[in-house]
Each structure stands twice: as structure tokens, then as C-alpha cells.
Design a protein around this motif. Sequence first.
Motif, mmCIF file in Angstrom:
data_model
loop_
_atom_site.group_PDB
_atom_site.id
_atom_site.type_symbol
_atom_site.label_atom_id
_atom_site.label_comp_id
_atom_site.label_asym_id
_atom_site.label_seq_id
_atom_site.Cartn_x
_atom_site.Cartn_y
_atom_site.Cartn_z
ATOM 1 N N ILE A 1 35.036 34.189 31.423
ATOM 2 C CA ILE A 1 34.085 34.458 32.723
ATOM 3 C C ILE A 1 34.927 33.905 33.627
ATOM 4 C CG2 ILE A 1 32.631 33.093 34.289
ATOM 5 C CD1 ILE A 1 30.482 32.942 31.381
ATOM 6 N N GLU A 2 36.138 32.414 33.176
ATOM 7 C CA GLU A 2 37.421 31.982 34.356
ATOM 8 C C GLU A 2 38.601 32.560 34.852
ATOM 9 O OE1 GLU A 2 39.954 27.722 33.972
ATOM 10 O OE2 GLU A 2 37.666 27.502 33.324
ATOM 11 N N THR A 3 38.945 33.444 33.710
ATOM 12 C CA THR A 3 39.825 34.559 33.626
ATOM 13 C C THR A 3 39.740 35.409 34.775
ATOM 14 O OG1 THR A 3 41.061 33.773 31.391
ATOM 15 C CG2 THR A 3 41.741 36.020 32.429
ATOM 16 N N SER A 4 38.362 36.239 34.553
ATOM 17 C CA SER A 4 38.035 37.159 34.895
ATOM 18 C C SER A 4 37.618 36.716 36.276
ATOM 19 C CB SER A 4 36.557 37.766 34.865
ATOM 20 O OG SER A 4 37.048 38.023 33.410
ATOM 21 N N ILE A 5 36.967 35.806 37.328
ATOM 22 C CA ILE A 5 36.703 35.450 38.491
ATOM 23 C C ILE A 5 38.291 34.852 39.525
ATOM 24 C CG2 ILE A 5 36.393 33.523 39.923
ATOM 25 C CD1 ILE A 5 33.678 33.019 37.923
ATOM 26 N N LYS A 6 39.180 34.248 38.037
ATOM 27 C CA LYS A 6 40.292 34.454 39.186
ATOM 28 C C LYS A 6 41.408 35.491 39.109
ATOM 29 C CE LYS A 6 41.592 30.006 36.639
ATOM 30 N NZ LYS A 6 41.896 28.759 35.886
ATOM 31 N N GLN A 7 40.937 36.194 38.357
ATOM 32 C CA GLN A 7 42.352 38.141 38.287
ATOM 33 C C GLN A 7 41.150 38.407 39.348
ATOM 34 O OE1 GLN A 7 41.452 40.094 35.243
ATOM 35 N NE2 GLN A 7 43.077 41.972 35.605
ATOM 36 N N PHE A 8 39.483 38.511 39.212
ATOM 37 C CA PHE A 8 39.193 39.550 40.500
ATOM 38 C C PHE A 8 38.383 38.405 42.049
ATOM 39 C CE2 PHE A 8 38.716 41.619 36.564
ATOM 40 C CZ PHE A 8 39.617 43.037 36.771
#
Length: 133
Positions: A79-86
Motif C-alpha cells: 500500500i505504501e509503495t503504491s501511494i508513493k508511486q502514484f
Amino acid sequence: MSLQNQQFLGSGLLAPMQRLGAGDFISTTGIKLVRAAIIQIVGTQRSEIQWRPSFGTRTAKFKNKANTDGLAALLEDDIETSIKQFEPRISSVQVNVKNQDNLLIATIVWSVIDKNTPNNQVIVGPDSFEVIL
């Protein structure tokens, strides 16, 4: 941060989508828009959107797995990686997944950039919400 100072955060549809009359949806601006974008990211599974298959999270692949600390850590990272990415309007994000009565609940805390300038260290927040996974 005043509403006028939030203009650089943009405007768009509120999530979850809500009708405004017969043919339109409610839109929003500023921090509410960033929150809506995070909800959209977390609520979308990778490959769900054909024209943007990398968008979203991989949380669905963790369904029916044993509720362990390891699973919670994998979900937090995804979840954290996805939010940071998008979501480029986020300056920091922290995700905590806990097991509560056999439900995995993700608490997401984030800070929004205060100005649209490179490497800005001034932030607003934090803001947060919980998602039942």
C-alpha cells in the motif's frame, strides 16, 4: 492551509463517487482531492485498469492467506509503495496494518506538500483514514 492556497493540488471527482443531480458527479479540490486519489489507489487492484495495468495495489493476491505479522508487513509495504508511486502530492506516507477480530485494517497516515516546488520541506498534515482489507 486556506482553500485558495490549495489550488495547486488540483480539482477532480470525489471518491467514492457521488451523484450531483441526474448527469454529473460531485467534484472537489485541494486536500479532499488528494484523499480521494489515495482511496482510488488503495481501492484499485493492479491490472484492473486495462490502459494503466500498473496502477493500484496488489492486496487481492493476499486474500485467503494466513493472518500473520508477515502478511501485515507485506500489505503495509504494498500500500505504501503504491501511494508513493502514484500520488505525487504526498510528501510522506505511513501504513500500519493490524489484525482486529480477524479483519485486517490498514491505517494510512500521510502529509500533503504545502507548495508545488521541488524539494519543499513544508508540509500540511498529517491526515489519515482506515481501510478494511
